[in-house]
Design an enzyme around this catalytic site. Sequence first.
Site, PDB file in Angstrom:
ATOM      1  N   LYS A 187      20.244  53.559 -46.387  1.00  0.00           N
ATOM      2  CA  LYS A 187      19.836  54.082 -45.135  1.00  0.00           C
ATOM      3  C   LYS A 187      20.944  55.287 -44.238  1.00  0.00           C
ATOM      4  O   LYS A 187      21.911  54.383 -43.943  1.00  0.00           O
ATOM      5  CB  LYS A 187      19.389  53.182 -43.705  1.00  0.00           C
ATOM      6  CG  LYS A 187      18.706  54.039 -42.766  1.00  0.00           C
ATOM      7  CD  LYS A 187      18.828  53.308 -41.652  1.00  0.00           C
ATOM      8  CE  LYS A 187      20.008  53.661 -40.794  1.00  0.00           C
ATOM      9  NZ  LYS A 187      20.070  54.949 -40.394  1.00  0.00           N
ATOM     10  N   GLU A 262      32.888  48.367 -43.205  1.00  0.00           N
ATOM     11  CA  GLU A 262      33.967  49.238 -43.256  1.00  0.00           C
ATOM     12  C   GLU A 262      33.907  49.808 -41.836  1.00  0.00           C
ATOM     13  O   GLU A 262      32.975  50.451 -41.665  1.00  0.00           O
ATOM     14  CB  GLU A 262      33.817  50.282 -44.270  1.00  0.00           C
ATOM     15  CG  GLU A 262      33.754  49.893 -45.533  1.00  0.00           C
ATOM     16  CD  GLU A 262      35.109  49.604 -46.060  1.00  0.00           C
ATOM     17  OE1 GLU A 262      36.269  50.393 -45.546  1.00  0.00           O
ATOM     18  OE2 GLU A 262      35.501  48.735 -47.221  1.00  0.00           O
ATOM     19  N   CYS A 296      37.598  57.723 -39.952  1.00  0.00           N
ATOM     20  CA  CYS A 296      38.029  56.382 -39.629  1.00  0.00           C
ATOM     21  C   CYS A 296      39.391  56.071 -39.857  1.00  0.00           C
ATOM     22  O   CYS A 296      39.918  55.386 -39.165  1.00  0.00           O
ATOM     23  CB  CYS A 296      37.016  55.320 -40.452  1.00  0.00           C
ATOM     24  SG  CYS A 296      37.211  55.945 -42.253  1.00  0.00           S
ATOM     25  N   GLU A 394      39.163  53.527 -29.836  1.00  0.00           N
ATOM     26  CA  GLU A 394      38.886  54.623 -31.182  1.00  0.00           C
ATOM     27  C   GLU A 394      37.970  56.002 -30.276  1.00  0.00           C
ATOM     28  O   GLU A 394      37.152  55.505 -29.876  1.00  0.00           O
ATOM     29  CB  GLU A 394      38.001  54.104 -32.132  1.00  0.00           C
ATOM     30  CG  GLU A 394      37.970  55.051 -33.335  1.00  0.00           C
ATOM     31  CD  GLU A 394      36.906  54.657 -34.401  1.00  0.00           C
ATOM     32  OE1 GLU A 394      35.780  53.875 -34.062  1.00  0.00           O
ATOM     33  OE2 GLU A 394      37.123  54.765 -35.535  1.00  0.00           O
TER      34      GLU A 394
HETATM   35  P1  NAD Z   1      27.441  53.820 -36.107  1.00  0.00           P
HETATM   36  O1  NAD Z   1      27.876  52.360 -36.116  1.00  0.00           O
HETATM   37  O2  NAD Z   1      26.720  54.271 -34.798  1.00  0.00           O
HETATM   38  O3  NAD Z   1      26.162  54.116 -37.298  1.00  0.00           O
HETATM   39  C1  NAD Z   1      26.551  53.609 -38.529  1.00  0.00           C
HETATM   40  C2  NAD Z   1      25.110  53.503 -39.231  1.00  0.00           C
HETATM   41  O4  NAD Z   1      24.719  52.513 -38.740  1.00  0.00           O
HETATM   42  C3  NAD Z   1      24.195  54.685 -39.151  1.00  0.00           C
HETATM   43  O5  NAD Z   1      23.589  54.862 -40.431  1.00  0.00           O
HETATM   44  C4  NAD Z   1      23.233  54.395 -38.019  1.00  0.00           C
HETATM   45  O6  NAD Z   1      22.010  54.453 -37.951  1.00  0.00           O
HETATM   46  C5  NAD Z   1      23.364  52.620 -38.437  1.00  0.00           C
HETATM   47  N1  NAD Z   1      23.086  51.529 -37.189  1.00  0.00           N
HETATM   48  C6  NAD Z   1      22.996  52.142 -35.909  1.00  0.00           C
HETATM   49  N2  NAD Z   1      22.692  50.853 -35.136  1.00  0.00           N
HETATM   50  C7  NAD Z   1      22.383  49.939 -36.073  1.00  0.00           C
HETATM   51  C8  NAD Z   1      21.975  48.684 -36.033  1.00  0.00           C
HETATM   52  N3  NAD Z   1      21.737  47.976 -34.763  1.00  0.00           N
HETATM   53  N4  NAD Z   1      21.878  47.799 -37.054  1.00  0.00           N
HETATM   54  C9  NAD Z   1      22.066  48.301 -38.305  1.00  0.00           C
HETATM   55  N5  NAD Z   1      22.660  49.839 -38.356  1.00  0.00           N
HETATM   56  C10 NAD Z   1      22.608  50.433 -37.423  1.00  0.00           C
HETATM   57  O7  NAD Z   1      28.548  54.774 -36.533  1.00  0.00           O
HETATM   58  P2  NAD Z   1      28.503  56.144 -36.464  1.00  0.00           P
HETATM   59  O8  NAD Z   1      28.714  56.814 -35.222  1.00  0.00           O
HETATM   60  O9  NAD Z   1      27.611  56.855 -37.443  1.00  0.00           O
HETATM   61  O10 NAD Z   1      30.016  56.383 -37.155  1.00  0.00           O
HETATM   62  C11 NAD Z   1      31.279  56.419 -36.510  1.00  0.00           C
HETATM   63  C12 NAD Z   1      32.122  55.077 -36.958  1.00  0.00           C
HETATM   64  O11 NAD Z   1      32.107  54.536 -38.201  1.00  0.00           O
HETATM   65  C13 NAD Z   1      33.458  55.092 -36.425  1.00  0.00           C
HETATM   66  O12 NAD Z   1      33.448  53.848 -35.580  1.00  0.00           O
HETATM   67  C14 NAD Z   1      33.997  55.158 -37.593  1.00  0.00           C
HETATM   68  O13 NAD Z   1      35.556  54.456 -37.593  1.00  0.00           O
HETATM   69  C15 NAD Z   1      33.168  54.199 -38.594  1.00  0.00           C
HETATM   70  N6  NAD Z   1      33.567  54.634 -39.667  1.00  0.00           N
HETATM   71  C16 NAD Z   1      34.331  53.766 -40.450  1.00  0.00           C
HETATM   72  C17 NAD Z   1      34.494  54.105 -42.149  1.00  0.00           C
HETATM   73  C18 NAD Z   1      35.491  52.782 -42.771  1.00  0.00           C
HETATM   74  O14 NAD Z   1      35.600  53.198 -44.000  1.00  0.00           O
HETATM   75  N7  NAD Z   1      36.193  52.138 -42.385  1.00  0.00           N
HETATM   76  C19 NAD Z   1      34.413  55.326 -42.494  1.00  0.00           C
HETATM   77  C20 NAD Z   1      33.413  56.236 -41.596  1.00  0.00           C
HETATM   78  C21 NAD Z   1      33.332  55.907 -40.270  1.00  0.00           C
END
Ligand code: NAD
Length: 498
Positions: A187, A262, A296, A394
């Site tokens: 997803k 992650e 990230c 962050e």
């Molecule tokens: P997010 O947590 O809002 O969303 C990530 C994914 O989770 C999306 O597909 C979203 O639709 C889904 N999601 C949202 N609510 C959910 C729920 N309740 N249950 C399950 N899935 C759900 O993150 P984002 O805004 O898309 O990305 C930014 C964040 O991701 C930043 O905090 C960044 O640091 C982190 N990030 C980490 C890495 C890493 O490798 N550590 C890499 C990229 C991004």
Amino acid sequence: MDQAKQFNLPEQPRDFGFFVDGKWVETGNRKLVERRSPAHDVLVTRVTRCTVEDLDDAVAVARKAFADRRWAGLSGSDRADVLLRAAQGIRARVDELALLETLETGKPIAQARGEVLGGANIFEYAAGGARALHGDTFNNLGDNMLALVTREPIGVVGLITPWNFPFFILCERVPFILASGCTIVAKPSEVTSATTLLLAEIVSEAGLPDGVFNVITGSGSEIGQAMTEHADIDMVSFTGSTGVGRSTLLASAGNFKKVGLELGGKNPQIVFADANLDDAVDGVIFGLCFNAGQCCVGGSRAVVEKSIAAEFEKRLKEKFAKVRIGDPLDPRTQMGSIITTGQNDTILSYIEKGKAEGARLVCGGGAHAAKVGQFIQPTVFADVTMDMTIAREEIFGPVLTITTFETFEEAIEIANDTIYGLSASIWTTNLDKAAQAFRRVQAGRVWVNTTITGGPETPIGGFKQSGTGRETGIYGVEEYTEIKTVHIALGGRNHWVA
Ligand code: NAD
């Protein structure tokens, strides 16, 4: 492709169904998620808002494909063949994938292209993992006993990915999961689903059996949440924010599914006085501006030795002014737009918070002027203390804090003064100091005299609240396996009942 090739905005948005059991499923009467390019405010893609029933169907398909061993039962060599053909398929469609990635994310087209080709490279590496994966034997248990430790694919993996590197992060997971023999329901983020859908088609055309890699699109709070709670998913690999990571962990307790997380970071860039200052300045700028700070592992906290802080700041300001910000479709652009108006507002509010908390603005400090779309100036705050919000949370945008130190111990203390532990960079020409620092810094990835680099050979993941588990490298294949111990009695049984 000619690196200087100019792409145009599409005249029509591209419509996508979703991908289950080796086939496209039409949207039908389901609702749509419409995506406008954040840099141009033009409708570019429409994907399906899938329902929880669609998810259940896809999980059932993935379960069947796992249980009948159409993929897990193949040799590593046969699985590797599919992954290598998929890499060719990605390369053949690089222009299409890069354009969609840029249109949906607002990232520079040259960067998007690099990420797509990087994804193909990861598939090629992971193909080797399918063949290298092995267990262990214990031949030291006496003549009557032999023990084996085997690795088996864990089962159906739910893969949840974020919007910042939709294709690259996907490629850091999918070929490793497939190499292990698992099946997948993925997803993507609702705002960047196109390239995930196309990858499913590409891998299918490369010969992946139907039902092994399925993609469901739609809302995180609905579909993502349902995935984390799903009783028939054996593992969830989640990449995203620390807050949603925490809810993933809690929701997964229902069936004790394995969870790989992650998450976020607040990554230090430690600059010692003996660093090559020009290199450090350039690295810090790249680490901040790459993907407009929505990275990230972006180095958003400069921790700088006091004796060179003024010079560092001066050179930083001069060089920041040269970063080319603008239309991501222009192949010369280095920094594109911010993903959504919501994220844009969040970054701007952090900038205001920095000003209000008394940090000194060195450069930037607001929106970057553009006729359309949302862009933010690279922004630097100096005199930042570790109790300020901008030093702790962050921001996920191009906002750098500078905090100074006087001793080595103080540098390490500041670097580790965070709930996160994703990455860190160390800038020094003294090898002893570099080694002492990389031993002490709490982070899953440490760079010395460089930043945000690496390849699929090495593992990635976080310490502390930046996550659990590791992706890529041979660890990235093992992550998706269960370990089974087998004892084989040899030469007949010594009876318990006489
Ligand atoms: P997010 O947590 O809002 O969303 C990530 C994914 O989770 C999306 O597909 C979203 O639709 C889904 N999601 C949202 N609510 C959910 C729920 N309740 N249950 C399950 N899935 C759900 O993150 P984002 O805004 O898309 O990305 C930014 C964040 O991701 C930043 O905090 C960044 O640091 C982190 N990030 C980490 C890495 C890493 O490798 N550590 C890499 C990229 C991004």
